[in-house]
Design an enzyme around this catalytic site. Structure first.
Site, short mmCIF file in Angstrom:
data_model
loop_
_atom_site.label_atom_id
_atom_site.label_comp_id
_atom_site.label_asym_id
_atom_site.label_seq_id
_atom_site.Cartn_x
_atom_site.Cartn_y
_atom_site.Cartn_z
N ASP A 1 -77.31 -57.55 50.36
CA ASP A 1 -77.66 -58.14 49.25
C ASP A 1 -76.52 -58.56 48.36
O ASP A 1 -75.39 -58.07 48.55
CB ASP A 1 -78.73 -57.09 48.34
N SER A 2 -76.72 -59.26 47.25
CA SER A 2 -75.46 -59.52 46.21
C SER A 2 -75.03 -58.03 45.70
O SER A 2 -73.99 -57.99 45.17
CB SER A 2 -75.92 -60.28 45.31
N CYS B 1 -81.71 -60.41 49.61
CA CYS B 1 -81.21 -61.22 48.30
C CYS B 1 -82.04 -62.46 48.31
O CYS B 1 -82.04 -63.40 49.26
CB CYS B 1 -79.66 -61.75 48.32
N GLU C 1 -80.05 -53.16 35.93
CA GLU C 1 -78.67 -52.30 36.15
C GLU C 1 -78.25 -51.48 35.21
O GLU C 1 -77.58 -50.62 35.53
CB GLU C 1 -77.55 -53.44 36.45
N CYS D 1 -87.10 -61.57 43.33
CA CYS D 1 -85.65 -61.33 43.17
C CYS D 1 -85.68 -59.56 43.39
O CYS D 1 -86.51 -58.81 43.24
CB CYS D 1 -85.17 -61.35 41.44
N HIS E 1 -84.21 -57.14 42.14
CA HIS E 1 -84.10 -56.33 41.08
C HIS E 1 -85.79 -56.17 40.43
O HIS E 1 -85.92 -54.91 39.98
CB HIS E 1 -83.41 -56.57 39.83
N1 DGL Z 1 -80.16 -60.17 44.56
C1 DGL Z 1 -80.27 -61.61 43.45
C2 DGL Z 1 -81.79 -61.93 43.88
O1 DGL Z 1 -82.38 -61.15 44.57
C3 DGL Z 1 -80.38 -60.76 42.14
C4 DGL Z 1 -78.89 -60.46 41.66
C5 DGL Z 1 -77.97 -61.45 41.56
O2 DGL Z 1 -77.93 -62.62 40.88
O3 DGL Z 1 -76.89 -61.54 42.33
O4 DGL Z 1 -81.69 -63.13 43.71
#
Ligand code: DGL
Length: 265
Positions: free
Chosen positions: A8-9, A71, A147, A179, A181
């Protein structure tokens, strides 16, 4: 048994890891959180595709036998650009699949700006059911709020009410949490939309698909103890705090790596 790779990011993709661990407790997981280059959700498709390719390469170098792109933004913008010698899943198709199977006709999607702009969720939903009415809403403030740990906070509630207003006005019956999060905001979002609207968690949806496809192989392998590894590209203390919370354990050990320098140009 070789591990499953997940990236993931940042930290949010651990919601996919937690869902995978519940379904495949004997599987080892190698996780990469590209914290140094987060957020992906505001970046262009070309940049996200470049980051995604280097993350997959990093996981393949760790000898993973399957890759999960946890992600949503990377799944929406870059999955089609990937070639991998192992099975590879993104979160958009499983999330859309679950929503299309269970919706009564009106689906809301919440996700990052780039995911919504890509239209990937809408396309995946309409490919399954062309009768669906779809309302999409980007929620750029949700990631920083999560976060910050403000998942049950009056400020977050106020912002969520504002984002969800057009979706409620359109009388959606299903809300896709598009997403990584957003599953952490699920209790608050469910309270706002009420019990009649079904929340679809793409983390749970992808874990279900991966477990279904890997379970026979896992069951036939020698029983072993799962050994997990967590890699990050920036060692922020915030990641550790959130990782412990998402995985429900303390002192998750993190290993710092530099993925960008290994990038092929
Ligand atoms: N992991 C990203 C997503 O699921 C969210 C966080 C980001 O913007 O990097 O879209």
């Amino acid at each position: 048994m070789r591990p499953i790779g997940v990236f993931d990011s940042g930290v949010g993709g651990l919601t996919v890891v937690a869902a995978l661990r519940r379904r495949l407790p004997r599987e080892s997981i190698v996780y990469l959180g590209d914290t140094a280059r987060l957020p992906y959700g505001t970046k262009s498709a070309a940049t996200v595709a470049r980051y995604t390719a280097s993350n997959v390469e990093f996981l393949l170098d760790r000898d993973v036998r399957a890759v999960v792109v946890a992600c949503n933004t990377a799944s929406a913008l870059a999955l089609d650009t990937l070639e991998a010698p192992v099975p590879l899943w993104g979160v958009v198709e499983p999330g859309a699949d679950l929503a299309a199977r269970t919706s009564r006709g009106r689906v809301g999607i919440v996700a990052t700006e780039s995911t919504i702009a890509s239209g990937a969720y809408s396309r995946a939903l309409l490919a399954r059911r062309d009768d669906l009415e779809i309302v999409a809403q980007s929620c750029p403030l949700f990631v920083p709020l999560v976060e910050e740990g403000w998942c049950d906070d009056p400020i977050t509630r106020q912002i969520a009410e504002r984002y969800l207003e057009p979706l409620l006005a359109a009388e959606i019956d299903t809300l896709v949490l598009g997403c990584t999060h957003y599953p952490l905001l699920a209790p608050l979002l469910q309270e706002i939309v009420g019990p009649e609207i079904r929340l679809v968690d793409s983390a749970e949806a992808v874990a279900e698909v991966v477990a279904r496809e890997l379970e026979p192989e896992a069951a036939s392998g020698s029983p072993g103890v799962a050994a997990h590894r967590l890699f990050v590209t920036d060692g922020a203390a915030r990641f550790e705090r959130l990782a412990d919370w998402i995985l429900g354990e303390r002192g998750t050990p993190l290993e710092l790596v530099d993925v960008a320098s290994a990038e092929r140009r």
